[in-house]
Design a protein around this motif. Structure first.
Motif, PDB file in Angstrom:
ATOM      1  N   ALA A  94       0.828  -1.208   0.000  1.00 14.70           N
ATOM      2  CA  ALA A  94       0.000   0.000   0.000  1.00 14.70           C
ATOM      3  C   ALA A  94       0.862   1.258   0.000  1.00 14.70           C
ATOM      4  O   ALA A  94       0.547   2.244  -0.678  1.00 14.70           O
ATOM      5  CB  ALA A  94      -0.930   0.002   1.208  1.00 14.70           C
TER       6      ALA A  94
ATOM      7  N   GLU B 296       0.638   4.029  -2.960  1.00 12.44           N
ATOM      8  CA  GLU B 296       0.259   5.424  -2.704  1.00 12.44           C
ATOM      9  C   GLU B 296       1.378   6.388  -3.061  1.00 12.44           C
ATOM     10  O   GLU B 296       1.129   7.454  -3.629  1.00 12.44           O
ATOM     11  CB  GLU B 296      -0.172   5.597  -1.250  1.00 12.44           C
TER      12      GLU B 296
ATOM     13  N   ALA C 201      -3.433   3.671  -5.278  1.00 11.08           N
ATOM     14  CA  ALA C 201      -4.256   3.547  -4.085  1.00 11.08           C
ATOM     15  C   ALA C 201      -4.289   2.098  -3.638  1.00 11.08           C
ATOM     16  O   ALA C 201      -3.979   1.186  -4.428  1.00 11.08           O
ATOM     17  CB  ALA C 201      -5.678   4.050  -4.352  1.00 11.08           C
TER      18      ALA C 201
ATOM     19  N   SER D 292      -6.789  -0.444  -0.862  1.00  9.96           N
ATOM     20  CA  SER D 292      -7.968  -0.470  -0.008  1.00  9.96           C
ATOM     21  C   SER D 292      -8.375  -1.905   0.280  1.00  9.96           C
ATOM     22  O   SER D 292      -7.997  -2.832  -0.443  1.00  9.96           O
ATOM     23  CB  SER D 292      -9.119   0.263  -0.730  1.00  9.96           C
ATOM     24  N   THR D 293      -9.167  -2.078   1.332  1.00 13.25           N
ATOM     25  CA  THR D 293      -9.813  -3.374   1.566  1.00 13.25           C
ATOM     26  C   THR D 293     -11.100  -3.478   0.762  1.00 13.25           C
ATOM     27  O   THR D 293     -11.722  -4.522   0.706  1.00 13.25           O
ATOM     28  CB  THR D 293     -10.176  -3.554   3.050  1.00 13.25           C
TER      29      THR D 293
ATOM     30  N   ARG E 161     -13.390  -1.267   1.654  1.00 14.68           N
ATOM     31  CA  ARG E 161     -14.127  -0.377   2.552  1.00 14.68           C
ATOM     32  C   ARG E 161     -13.226   0.600   3.302  1.00 14.68           C
ATOM     33  O   ARG E 161     -13.695   1.640   3.753  1.00 14.68           O
ATOM     34  CB  ARG E 161     -14.939  -1.193   3.557  1.00 14.68           C
ATOM     35  N   ARG E 162     -11.942   0.250   3.467  1.00 12.95           N
ATOM     36  CA  ARG E 162     -11.042   1.128   4.218  1.00 12.95           C
ATOM     37  C   ARG E 162      -9.684   1.210   3.533  1.00 12.95           C
ATOM     38  O   ARG E 162      -9.220   0.237   2.918  1.00 12.95           O
ATOM     39  CB  ARG E 162     -10.861   0.611   5.647  1.00 12.95           C
ATOM     40  N   ARG E 163      -9.066   2.364   3.672  1.00 13.25           N
ATOM     41  CA  ARG E 163      -7.702   2.562   3.183  1.00 13.25           C
ATOM     42  C   ARG E 163      -6.757   1.653   3.974  1.00 13.25           C
ATOM     43  O   ARG E 163      -6.771   1.647   5.197  1.00 13.25           O
ATOM     44  CB  ARG E 163      -7.322   4.027   3.365  1.00 13.25           C
TER      45      ARG E 163
ATOM     46  N   VAL F 250      -9.355   1.234  -8.092  1.00  9.10           N
ATOM     47  CA  VAL F 250      -9.557   1.044  -6.653  1.00  9.10           C
ATOM     48  C   VAL F 250     -10.779   1.824  -6.182  1.00  9.10           C
ATOM     49  O   VAL F 250     -11.596   1.321  -5.393  1.00  9.10           O
ATOM     50  CB  VAL F 250      -8.300   1.470  -5.865  1.00  9.10           C
ATOM     51  N   CYS F 251     -10.941   3.041  -6.667  1.00 13.31           N
ATOM     52  CA  CYS F 251     -12.094   3.854  -6.274  1.00 13.31           C
ATOM     53  C   CYS F 251     -13.399   3.251  -6.784  1.00 13.31           C
ATOM     54  O   CYS F 251     -14.434   3.326  -6.103  1.00 13.31           O
ATOM     55  CB  CYS F 251     -11.930   5.278  -6.795  1.00 13.31           C
TER      56      CYS F 251
ATOM     57  N   ALA G 166     -14.311   0.445  -4.455  1.00 18.07           N
ATOM     58  CA  ALA G 166     -14.754   1.008  -3.178  1.00 18.07           C
ATOM     59  C   ALA G 166     -16.150   1.614  -3.295  1.00 18.07           C
ATOM     60  O   ALA G 166     -16.961   1.518  -2.358  1.00 18.07           O
ATOM     61  CB  ALA G 166     -13.756   2.060  -2.694  1.00 18.07           C
TER      62      ALA G 166
END
Length: 341
Positions: free
Chosen positions: A273, A277, A282, A284-285, A287-289, A312-313, A316
């Motif tokens: 990660a 970044e 990015a 993520s799970t 739901r969370r960074r 990734v977005c 999410a």
């Protein structure tokens, strides 16, 4: 690059504006030196008595090969000579104290993907470096944002070292004749939107609804023609993302042992990660960074979705529209909530 820049000279020239500047460089050099020896061992394999066969299981129940044990010993030996207070390895149940007064701690997967070796597929080493807290053990339970450096090595046709340091990502290649790593690309940036995804599609029936929805949308090609890639080697997948862009998904699913995810937070998800970044991507799970997560146990597992920001977005965004309790629902329920229509 016109000028030949070795790892050592690069670390000297780009020392990070953080405490323990020399120490961070010393740890990276120690891991790189061990990686050179490990690359040779992997390449020679059976010729030097490494069979690649299973040698039992590790503390977490994973099959352990002789090369895993050898790689762990090599990395620990190198880190004992570096300014490292403690090391947490995939091959040990708890962190090992090395030099209690040293300023840094390291979490490491000495040889990720060893099962791929019998098929001659790339494997690697993944590492995370963080400042030592007052209590050494608590250092490993801080969020991923506490990392001051991270990276990975890919042992393949070439031996490649990726280093995330000083908020940037640089790539080195091993010059086998000179036995040193040489800088080949600096300030790597991940393409923000590449229509390419990597996932083990054979597990589709086990995926939760949001993941199935995202992959179904990609396959439908409503907005773009997507390519699919799946090497089954985390380090190789990560390097491809740095070079080409795209998104990699190793989600949690409904199978026993996979419900919390499969990759380890401290020495797989956290360092990857940070690399993503700092290269403009990015992680993520769903739901969370990833970098906001702190481990509750040394070998905690998590889902990992990483790569180009758009991919990734998008994943999410689907998760955000679905209550967690319904994540196991069949894909048709979610088809109308897709991203591309």
């Amino acid at each position: 690059m016109d000028e030949r820049v070795t790892l050592r000279s690069h670390l000297d020239r780009s020392a990070p504006p953080t405490p323990h500047v020399a120490a961070v460089g010393g740890v990276i050099e120690a891991i790189a030196a061990a990686a050179i020896d490990l690359a040779a061992l992997i390449a020679d394999g059976p010729l030097v008595g490494i069979t690649g066969r299973n040698g039992g299981t590790n503390h977490d129940g994973d099959l352990q090969k002789d090369i895993d044990v050898a790689a762990d010993a090599m990395m620990r030996r190198a880190l004992r000579r570096a300014p490292v207070a403690a090391v947490l390895s995939e091959e040990a149940e708890l962190p090992e104290t090395l030099n209690p007064d040293a300023p840094l701690c390291v979490a490491i997967d000495p040889l990720d993907g060893s099962a791929n070796l019998e098929n001659n597929i790339s494997v690697g080493t993944i590492f995370s470096i963080r400042p030592r807290a007052h209590d050494i053990l608590s250092t490993f339970f801080e969020p991923g944002t506490a990392q001051c450096a991270a990276g990975f090595v890919v042992y393949g046709p070439q031996t490649t070292l990726v280093v995330a340091l000083n908020a940037r990502v640089d790539i080195f290649i091993l010059d086998r004749r000179a036995q040193e790593f040489v800088l080949i690309e600096q300030g790597v940036r991940i393409a923000p939107d590449t229509p390419e995804f990597a996932i083990n599609a054979s597990n589709r029936r086990h995926w939760h609804g949001p993941v199935r929805t995202y992959i179904d949308e990609c396959l439908a090609g409503t907005n773009a023609d997507f390519n699919m890639r799946w090497i089954g080697s985390l380090v190789a997948e990560s390097l491809r993302i740095l070079v080409r862009g795209g998104v990699f998904l190793y989600p949690a699913d409904a199978r026993p042992g996979y419900r919390e995810g499969r990759l380890r937070l401290l020495y797989e998800a956290h360092p990857m990660a940070l690399v993503m970044e700092w290269a403009g991507g990015a992680a993520s799970t769903g739901r969370r960074r990833i970098l906001e997560l702190g481990a509750k146990t040394p070998h905690q597992r998590v889902p990992l979705i990483m790569g180009s920001v758009r991919g990734v977005c998008d994943v999410a965004a689907i998760h955000e529209g679905i209550e967690p309790m319904f994540d196991n629902s069949d894909a048709p329920l979610f088809a109308r909530r897709g991203l591309f229509r």
